[in-house]
Enzyme design. Sequence first.
Site, PDB file in Angstrom:
ATOM      1  N   CYS A   1      11.180   4.509  11.674  1.00 22.22           N
ATOM      2  CA  CYS A   1      10.630   4.199   9.626  1.00 22.22           C
ATOM      3  C   CYS A   1       9.479   4.738   9.307  1.00 22.22           C
ATOM      4  O   CYS A   1       8.667   4.943   8.264  1.00 22.22           O
ATOM      5  CB  CYS A   1      11.639   3.680   8.753  1.00 22.22           C
ATOM      6  SG  CYS A   1      11.059   1.706   8.983  1.00 22.22           S
TER       7      CYS A   1
ATOM      8  N   HIS B   1      -0.480   1.706   2.191  1.00 24.59           N
ATOM      9  CA  HIS B   1       0.554   1.344   1.082  1.00 24.59           C
ATOM     10  C   HIS B   1       0.327   2.535   0.000  1.00 24.59           C
ATOM     11  O   HIS B   1       1.800   3.524  -0.181  1.00 24.59           O
ATOM     12  CB  HIS B   1       1.488   0.874   0.788  1.00 24.59           C
ATOM     13  CG  HIS B   1       1.950   0.358   1.417  1.00 24.59           C
ATOM     14  ND1 HIS B   1       1.524  -1.284   2.585  1.00 24.59           N
ATOM     15  CD2 HIS B   1       3.026   0.265   2.614  1.00 24.59           C
ATOM     16  CE1 HIS B   1       2.430  -1.926   3.320  1.00 24.59           C
ATOM     17  NE2 HIS B   1       4.055  -0.836   3.647  1.00 24.59           N
TER      18      HIS B   1
ATOM     19  N   GLU C   1       8.184  -3.892  14.233  1.00 27.80           N
ATOM     20  CA  GLU C   1       6.798  -4.375  14.148  1.00 27.80           C
ATOM     21  C   GLU C   1       5.754  -4.664  14.576  1.00 27.80           C
ATOM     22  O   GLU C   1       3.914  -4.228  14.279  1.00 27.80           O
ATOM     23  CB  GLU C   1       6.148  -3.628  12.083  1.00 27.80           C
ATOM     24  CG  GLU C   1       7.153  -4.691  12.038  1.00 27.80           C
ATOM     25  CD  GLU C   1       7.419  -4.705  10.140  1.00 27.80           C
ATOM     26  OE1 GLU C   1       6.622  -2.880   9.955  1.00 27.80           O
ATOM     27  OE2 GLU C   1       7.645  -4.747   9.680  1.00 27.80           O
TER      28      GLU C   1
ATOM     29  N   ASP D   1       3.142  -0.262  10.917  1.00 25.31           N
ATOM     30  CA  ASP D   1       2.218  -1.595  11.526  1.00 25.31           C
ATOM     31  C   ASP D   1       2.162  -1.920  12.621  1.00 25.31           C
ATOM     32  O   ASP D   1       1.446  -2.973  13.848  1.00 25.31           O
ATOM     33  CB  ASP D   1       3.064  -3.518  10.829  1.00 25.31           C
ATOM     34  CG  ASP D   1       2.444  -2.658   9.100  1.00 25.31           C
ATOM     35  OD1 ASP D   1       2.059  -3.250   9.057  1.00 25.31           O
ATOM     36  OD2 ASP D   1       3.363  -3.359   8.754  1.00 25.31           O
TER      37      ASP D   1
END
Length: 574
Positions: free
Chosen positions: A503, A190, A432, A456
């Site tokens: 995404c 992240h 995910e 993920d």
Amino acid sequence: MREYHGIPASPGIAIHRAFNHNADAVSIPHYSISELDVESEWERYTLATARAAEEIRSIKSSLDTTHTDQHQLLDAQLLMLHDPEMGAQIKGRLPQALLNVEWVLTEYIENMVGILEASGDEYLAERSMDILDVSRRITNQLLFREKQSLREIHDEVILVSPNLLPSETIQLDPHKVRGIALDAGGRTSHTAILARSFGIPAVLGLRGICRKIKPGEIILIDGDTGTVIVSPDHKTLLRYEKKLKSREESQKRIDGLRDLPAESTDGHSLSLLANIEIPGEVNLALRVNASGVGLFRSEFLFMDPDLQPDEERQYLAYKEVLEAMGGRPVTIRTLDVGGDKLLPTMDEGDELNPLLGWRAIRFCLEEEELFRTQLRALLRASVHGELRVMFPLISNISELEDALALLEDERKQLKSEGYSIADSMPVGIMIEVPSAALIADSLATKVDFFSVGTNDLIQYTMAVDRGNEKIAPLYQPYHPALWKLVKMAADAAHRAGIPIGVCGEVAGDPALAVLLLAMGVQELSMGAFSIPAVKRIIRSVSAVEAQGILDEVMGMACAEDAEERLHNWLGERL
Ligand code: PEP
Ligand code: MG
């Protein structure tokens, strides 16, 4: 000039002085000194020792007398500070090593600690912690170092740090932090995602960079190639000036596509949307003409320890994004915390395997009040635009059913309280976790859309922690196993007649975006900075030809073959 290589995590080039953050743990500068400097290095040492002693005495005086253990410990540290043997060793070593005194001290301490730990004596081994603590106090004084808040960076710098939490990264001011170099991290951590969102060039996974860069040194970050150059020479600077110019030119060419659709040469079009972390990022999304927001990572609203958002604050943040997007769709993902994104109230180290643990929807279903508050804020905001809501990390049907039931409950409740709520607010899930892709047909009967979170999905399919630089080469977006799972989800969505988007970071990779076009995915959502490059490549390929390549990739056994085939085919277009 020294050159290091890591993981290219956020594109762009920056040249500034190093700002060593969180250097407490590992960053000891290492540089040569001349014979003339030996005396002044020794003076620095004696001064730093005196200041460290003062610091300890002031801690002692702030403790009340009942804390006898702590008093004893601090007394022992004072004795160590003034240990004549340590002083003599360091003084003697300086003219031999001709290195800065922090480094000489560190070497001495590491040696001492090694001897104590190897002694086999438990008491002596435990003393090594005290010695390390004393050495840290002296080093901090030598470097005038205190724990600095990232909000307090006032000059333009390159941030050098062992690691950076997402909650720290969100505090960065991109006008001040012009580049990031970290020991840890992977491309889809992240921290990397946020760096890309903020347009800050970043190189991660540099393993040991903190030890190698002194605060204040000039460093050049090349986030395109993952290169970090310390004290670049004139020739290198000229080379990079040229590179910057050609980057600017290609950027201008790409910007020219702003108002054109992302349509393949044979007429298949895709919607390109932006991923955002904070409401302010919609400006960038609009600047590149994103067709909407495909992922608003709402958890970043919760990362400020001083400002936990209640229902009203969340409602206002969601409303702000919806209104700013002026009728374009906005997909807000419900709270996805846990793993590497901790709330200020969560403790690091509470779980043995946090990425396989209590995160995202699992956390929300248990922390029901928190979740209900968010659902209320979302439902109330739904009247201000084209809101879609999506749940993260769904791994089985019952989680989805429970989340949907709570949403329904809150909808009824709000209506009974007299709030108006949009008639239609599509609800979707992220795919995910491999289990979700494998039962996608069943999940598709209960939701309005799918959005594939490849970050993920790769992590969980290949059992590779996305933030761990040691195993970064095993984190393979080209791995055919990933594409088989994405295809399963896409086929299930098509059968059920619901839209599917992607995404994860794969959507913003031009080569891989082409495979998603071939798969019949309708929406790609990515960091807004990536939209122009993805649009350019989509406009240069034929979807039918891309399908042929996709079929080949699906039949391959390894990521390397898939990458080679795709890159060879795209060639100059990349
Ligand atoms: C993903 O997992 O691909 C995703 C988009 O979510 P995040 O990166 O926030 O985990
Ligand atoms: Mg995810």
